[in-house]
Design an enzyme around this catalytic site. Structure first.
Site, PDB file in Angstrom:
ATOM      1  N   ASP A   1      12.969 -34.723  37.376  1.00  0.00           N
ATOM      2  CA  ASP A   1      13.151 -34.145  39.100  1.00  0.00           C
ATOM      3  C   ASP A   1      11.924 -35.149  39.873  1.00  0.00           C
ATOM      4  OD1 ASP A   1      11.051 -33.135  37.666  1.00  0.00           O
ATOM      5  OD2 ASP A   1      12.058 -30.521  37.556  1.00  0.00           O
TER       6      ASP A   1
ATOM      7  N   LYS B   1      -7.129 -33.163  34.813  1.00  0.00           N
ATOM      8  CA  LYS B   1      -7.472 -32.440  36.281  1.00  0.00           C
ATOM      9  C   LYS B   1      -9.354 -32.784  36.070  1.00  0.00           C
ATOM     10  CE  LYS B   1      -4.395 -29.085  36.478  1.00  0.00           C
ATOM     11  NZ  LYS B   1      -3.474 -27.460  36.257  1.00  0.00           N
TER      12      LYS B   1
ATOM     13  N   ASP C   1       7.565 -35.255  43.448  1.00  0.00           N
ATOM     14  CA  ASP C   1       8.311 -34.447  42.429  1.00  0.00           C
ATOM     15  C   ASP C   1       8.865 -33.569  43.323  1.00  0.00           C
ATOM     16  OD1 ASP C   1       8.914 -31.912  40.959  1.00  0.00           O
ATOM     17  OD2 ASP C   1       7.389 -32.831  39.611  1.00  0.00           O
TER      18      ASP C   1
END
Length: 360
Positions: free
Chosen positions: A110, A162, A218
């Site tokens: 994707d 993160k 994405d």
């Protein structure tokens, strides 16, 4: 050359569209998502594409037989009996990928961008190690896992999940190239390539990063699908402006299938995709939307930031906005307001939806 495309997931994030069609076959800018990737691979010299599949694979298989003929390449399906994560499918397809000593591409199904496969192959051959990851720059690195690498050589040092303090603004773009030797690192079990395989390769100095030029998205969920659509259209404006539709009533970047019919006094754009056989009646206003094959938008409706599913019908004087997504064959009756509605296939909507919700 060979490539493996990871198409195994259920596409839950892109529902309700993926309730009718497997995600790789959902049209993005009037071409199935998967074909954007396969055609770019073929241009770079790939003649054998392996699809790692699990869900709705019969539909995929039928479509891929057609594409095999059209593109003159071999397309194999590698079936997962259980979800194998992002590395397991490479082990499952080992026999297909490890035929010769040629490097092979791997990509997530994707992602959309100007696929730089030729540059990637060149870069990979130049450093001569086991693997190369394509990375892309993001504005908010704290939402992602970031890649820390040497800017001049591309050698990857580590990955930080993160980060709360700035270490890098480059993230994994979901496109790789590997030497077959890396397959010996993966066992046939559910494995994460990002968490279990890449850190070890990086530590041993076998993993490099190539930075992507141009846009990347994405497109696995509706709001990102629409953002990716805008980026793709802007890229067309730069590289193939003749493919965009112009004329009275068309604003900015608009792509219209030649079989679509558009009525009088419409204003279409910026950032609109009109699919095959779509009918747009008089006086309609559409911006930042995708209208899929066979849908109809009746007169004087107003659509912004929506995806209208295949063969759906939007009534007269309807207003739809805020990432409203209609599944296949949905009927929206006249004079309704839909705000962020997610409507499952084959539904008829008789009342307004003033707050975002799923209609089952």
């Amino acid at each position: 050359m060979k490539a493996l495309i990871l198409v195994g997931g259920y596409g839950t994030r892109l529902r309700p569209l993926t309730l009718s069609v497997p995600k790789p076959l959902v049209e993005f800018c009037n071409k199935p998502i998967l074909l954007h990737q396969v055609e770019a691979l073929v241009k770079a010299g790939v003649d054998h594409v392996v699809l790692a599949v699990s869900y709705m694979s019969d539909l995929l298989e039928r479509e891929m037989r057609v594409q095999e003929q059209r593109l003159g390449i071999r397309i194999s399906l590698s079936h997962e009996k259980e979800p194998l994560g992002t590395a397991g499918p490479l082990a499952l397809a080992r026999e297909l990928l490890n035929v010769d000593n040629e490097p092979f591409f791997v990509l997530n199904s994707d992602v959309i961008c100007d696929f730089p496969f030729k540059d990637l192959l060149q870069f990979h051959c130049n450093h001569g190690k086991e693997g190369t990851i394509v990375v892309t720059r993001v504005e908010e690195p704290s939402k992602y896992g970031v890649v820390v690498f040497e800017t001049d050589s591309g050698r990857i040092h580590r990955f930080v999940e993160k980060p709360q303090v700035f270490v890098s603004n480059k993230i994994n773009a979901g496109m790789y190239i590997f030497n077959p030797s890396m397959l010996s690192r993966i066992q046939l079990r559910p494995t994460s390539i990002e968490k279990e395989i890449f850190p070890v390769m990086a530590e041993e100095g076998h993993l490099y990063a190539m930075e992507l030029q141009g846009f990347w998205m994405d497109i696995g969920q509706p709001k990102d699908f629409l953002t990716g659509m805008c980026m793709y259209l802007q890229s067309l404006r730069q590289h193939a402006p003749e493919r965009l539709h112009t004329g009275p009533g068309f604003l900015g970047n608009v792509l219209v299938d030649p079989t679509a019919q558009i009525g009088e006094n419409c204003t279409i754009g910026p950032n609109v995709i009109i699919g095959a056989g779509v009918v747009v009646e008089d006086g309609v206003r559409i911006k930042r939307c995708t209208v899929l094959k066979g849908a109809r938008v009746r007169s004087h409706s107003w659509l912004e930031s929506c995806i209208v599913g295949w063969s759906s019908s939007v009534g007269q004087w309807v207003r739809m906005e805020n990432v409203t997504v209609l599944g296949e064959d949905v009927i929206v009756n006249d004079e309704l307001y839909l705000n962020g509605a997610n409507v499952l296939p084959h539904k008829s909507i008789n009342e307004s939806v003033p707050e975002p919700r799923i209609i089952m």
